[in-house]
Scaffold this active site. Structure first.
Site, PDB file in Angstrom:
ATOM      1  N   HIS A 101       0.858  -1.195   0.000  1.00  9.10           N
ATOM      2  CA  HIS A 101       0.000   0.000   0.000  1.00  9.10           C
ATOM      3  C   HIS A 101       0.887   1.236   0.000  1.00  9.10           C
ATOM      4  CE1 HIS A 101      -4.005   1.951   1.003  1.00  9.10           C
ATOM      5  NE2 HIS A 101      -3.138   2.954   1.058  1.00  9.10           N
ATOM      6  N   HIS A 131       1.473   4.921  -2.468  1.00 12.95           N
ATOM      7  CA  HIS A 131       0.994   5.708  -3.617  1.00 12.95           C
ATOM      8  C   HIS A 131       2.174   6.252  -4.418  1.00 12.95           C
ATOM      9  CE1 HIS A 131      -3.310   5.814  -2.360  1.00 12.95           C
ATOM     10  NE2 HIS A 131      -2.750   5.543  -1.190  1.00 12.95           N
ATOM     11  N   ARG A 186       3.747  16.843 -15.315  1.00 17.25           N
ATOM     12  CA  ARG A 186       3.094  17.381 -16.509  1.00 17.25           C
ATOM     13  C   ARG A 186       3.339  16.583 -17.783  1.00 17.25           C
ATOM     14  NH1 ARG A 186       2.047  23.224 -15.299  1.00 17.25           N
ATOM     15  NH2 ARG A 186       1.700  23.099 -13.042  1.00 17.25           N
ATOM     16  N   ASP A 190      -5.950   3.135  -9.160  1.00 18.77           N
ATOM     17  CA  ASP A 190      -7.060   3.532  -8.294  1.00 18.77           C
ATOM     18  C   ASP A 190      -7.842   4.717  -8.864  1.00 18.77           C
ATOM     19  OD1 ASP A 190      -5.317   5.671  -7.612  1.00 18.77           O
ATOM     20  OD2 ASP A 190      -6.077   5.729  -5.551  1.00 18.77           O
ATOM     21  N   GLY A 246      -8.638   8.435  -2.191  1.00 18.90           N
ATOM     22  CA  GLY A 246      -9.169   9.770  -1.921  1.00 18.90           C
ATOM     23  C   GLY A 246     -10.089   9.782  -0.716  1.00 18.90           C
ATOM     24  N   HIS A 281      -9.571   1.325  -0.981  1.00 18.64           N
ATOM     25  CA  HIS A 281      -9.469   1.909   0.358  1.00 18.64           C
ATOM     26  C   HIS A 281     -10.865   1.869   0.991  1.00 18.64           C
ATOM     27  CE1 HIS A 281      -5.876   3.750  -1.316  1.00 18.64           C
ATOM     28  NE2 HIS A 281      -5.609   4.424  -0.223  1.00 18.64           N
ATOM     29  N   GLU A 299     -10.862   4.203   6.263  1.00 17.30           N
ATOM     30  CA  GLU A 299      -9.726   5.040   6.676  1.00 17.30           C
ATOM     31  C   GLU A 299     -10.258   6.273   7.397  1.00 17.30           C
ATOM     32  OE1 GLU A 299      -7.511   6.716   3.380  1.00 17.30           O
ATOM     33  OE2 GLU A 299      -5.772   7.222   4.628  1.00 17.30           O
ATOM     34  N   ASP A 343       2.304   3.995   2.720  1.00 18.04           N
ATOM     35  CA  ASP A 343       1.272   4.868   2.144  1.00 18.04           C
ATOM     36  C   ASP A 343       1.831   6.007   1.282  1.00 18.04           C
ATOM     37  OD1 ASP A 343      -1.352   5.412   1.608  1.00 18.04           O
ATOM     38  OD2 ASP A 343      -1.815   6.311   3.537  1.00 18.04           O
TER      39      ASP A 343
HETATM   40  O1  LIG Z   1      -3.996   7.681   2.411  1.00 20.88           O
HETATM   41  C1  LIG Z   1      -4.610   7.890   1.341  1.00 20.88           C
HETATM   42  N1  LIG Z   1      -5.938   7.656   1.271  1.00 20.88           N
HETATM   43  C2  LIG Z   1      -6.656   7.873   0.149  1.00 20.88           C
HETATM   44  N2  LIG Z   1      -6.111   8.341  -0.986  1.00 20.88           N
HETATM   45  C3  LIG Z   1      -4.790   8.611  -0.989  1.00 20.88           C
HETATM   46  C4  LIG Z   1      -4.005   8.399   0.151  1.00 20.88           C
HETATM   47  N3  LIG Z   1      -2.743   8.747  -0.161  1.00 20.88           N
HETATM   48  C5  LIG Z   1      -2.743   9.152  -1.432  1.00 20.88           C
HETATM   49  N4  LIG Z   1      -3.983   9.071  -1.945  1.00 20.88           N
HETATM   50  C6  LIG Z   1      -4.305   9.468  -3.315  1.00 20.88           C
HETATM   51  O2  LIG Z   1      -5.120  10.610  -3.238  1.00 20.88           O
HETATM   52  C7  LIG Z   1      -5.533  10.884  -4.561  1.00 20.88           C
HETATM   53  C8  LIG Z   1      -6.791  11.684  -4.565  1.00 20.88           C
HETATM   54  O3  LIG Z   1      -7.905  10.903  -4.462  1.00 20.88           O
HETATM   55  C9  LIG Z   1      -5.609   9.525  -5.247  1.00 20.88           C
HETATM   56  O4  LIG Z   1      -4.753   9.595  -6.369  1.00 20.88           O
HETATM   57  C10 LIG Z   1      -5.099   8.553  -4.193  1.00 20.88           C
HETATM   58  O5  LIG Z   1      -4.308   7.528  -4.783  1.00 20.88           O
END
Ligand SMILES: O=c1[nH]cnc2c1ncn2[C@@H]1O[C@H](CO)[C@@H](O)[C@H]1O
Length: 374
Positions: free
Chosen positions: A51, A53, A106, A173, A205, A232, A235, A313
């Site tokens: 997990h 990003h 970009r 996601d 998100g 997710h 949370e 995360d």
């Molecule tokens: O901890 C988290 N929880 C939920 N979304 C997250 C987290 N960290 C990063 N994103 C990111 O937030 C963006 C906007 O929705 C998404 O791209 C998601 O991957």
């Protein structure tokens, strides 16, 4: 942004570089907790990260380098100012800041460089396998053509496997706040553009105001195309969101799932069906989803027999990295080296990695424990 190949560790260098906390600025690492007495052992332990990003893994150096190209952007150009910028008043504030960093990416070359550099930071932590959560919608709507985006991440994935002894896979996601149009684009990217490294479909998100069931058709289609379901849930909202993820989106793993601890029937269900939670302790403190580490429900999950993996995360944004999270877990669960090795094996077992990759990494963990355990 440019890659400096002279910084790339060789595969053998990874094994011997346990002290490297390169994924974040070391002065800031552990802003929310003490360093672990097992830090040396953890650093050399082969691990999987399930997990994490994509943009949220960009190092302070990359973020500030990108920011300096766009002087109007709110993101600081001085890396030492980033810790303050990455101090969040609540989860909504975190998402706002996260998207301001996404805004700096970009073109496809940015994507390729970012992805490879993230892989390099992971390899230096002795991460052998990672499922990186990627949000293609965010880049496609900022004008990067989907085909170029896929080529960029795949190029980085193949290079990472060749150069860094790191197997990478993708979870695509849906950024939940962008609703159905984002879900449509994400599903199209997952099923039509379908890069070879894609293993799962997710939903990220905010959860407040973004009910999971609206994405049922998208998850059904992604699962029909052979992807695993890993949204997710729980949370920032209660256990009902986790039930929705399980019952409506067919979740095989849950991102965070923190509030499952409030519902004994849900804990029993997760244990009975062996649905793993992807737990990210420091993230939950940094976004203020959980008030204090002492209040984190990780030990309640383990006591209830719920499978867990430990994850970072958005490591630089939360002043952490995966090795630090293992130290936090050791503290919360009272683990020694052998317990830490179990945690690492769980990360591999709960992954969507090919079987040969799983057995190779588990064997590496076993042999590391034999030689480095007490
Ligand atoms: O901890 C988290 N929880 C939920 N979304 C997250 C987290 N960290 C990063 N994103 C990111 O937030 C963006 C906007 O929705 C998404 O791209 C998601 O991957």
């Amino acid at each position: 942004m440019t890659v400096d190949p002279s910084n790339a560790p060789s595969a053998s260098a990874n094994v011997a570089a346990p002290q490297a906390y390169v994924a974040t600025s070391s002065a800031e690492l552990g802003r929310f907790s003490r360093p672990s007495k097992y830090a040396g052992f953890i650093a050399g332990l082969p691990k999987a990260e399930l997990h994490v990003h994509h943009v949220g893994s960009a190092s302070p150096r990359i973020v500030s380098e990108l920011a300096s190209r766009y002087p109007g952007a709110p993101v600081p150009t001085d890396p030492s100012k980033l810790a303050e910028y990455f101090t969040f008043s609540d989860f909504a504030h975190f998402i706002e800041v996260y998207l301001s960093v996404v805004d700096l990416i970009r073109d496809a070359e940015d994507v390729r460089t970012l992805t490879y550099e993230v892989a390099r930071d992971m390899a230096a932590l002795n991460i052998r396998y990672a499922e990186l959560t990627v949000s293609p919608y965010s880049s496609i709507r900022r004008g990067i053509p989907g085909e170029q985006f896929m080529e960029a991440i795949e190029d980085a994935r193949v290079s990472a496997e060749r150069d860094l002894d790191l197997v990478l896979r993708w979870c695509f996601d849906i950024p939940g706040e962008a609703g159905i149009p984002a879900a449509d684009v994400t599903l199209d990217a997952a099923t039509r553009l379908a890069p070879a490294g894609l293993v799962s479909f997710g939903l990220g998100g905010p959860e407040i105001g973004v009910p999971r069931p609206q994405f049922k058709a998208h998850f059904d289609a992604a699962r029909a195309a052979g992807l695993h379901s890993a949204p997710h849930a729980g949370e920032t909202t209660g256990p009902q969101t986790v039930w929705d993820a399980l019952q409506v989106l067919g979740a095989e793993r849950i991102g965070h799932g923190t509030t499952s601890a409030q519902d004994p029937a849900l804990l029993s269900y997760l244990a009975e069906h062996q649905i793993p939670l992807e737990v990210c302790p420091t993230s939950n403190i940094a976004t203020r989803a959980v008030a204090r580490l002492e209040d984190h429900p990780l030990s309640a999950f383990v006591a209830a027999g719920v499978p867990v993996s430990i994850n970072s995360d958005d490591p630089p944004m939360f002043s952490t990295d995966l090795n630090h999270e293992y130290g936090v877990a050791a503290e919360l669960l009272g683990l020694d080296e052998s317990g830490l090795a179990d945690l690492a094996r769980n990360g591999v077992r709960h992954s969507f990695a090919p079987d040969d990759v799983k057995s190779r990494i588990v064997a590496e963990i076993d042999s590391y424990l034999n030689t480095h355990g007490r």
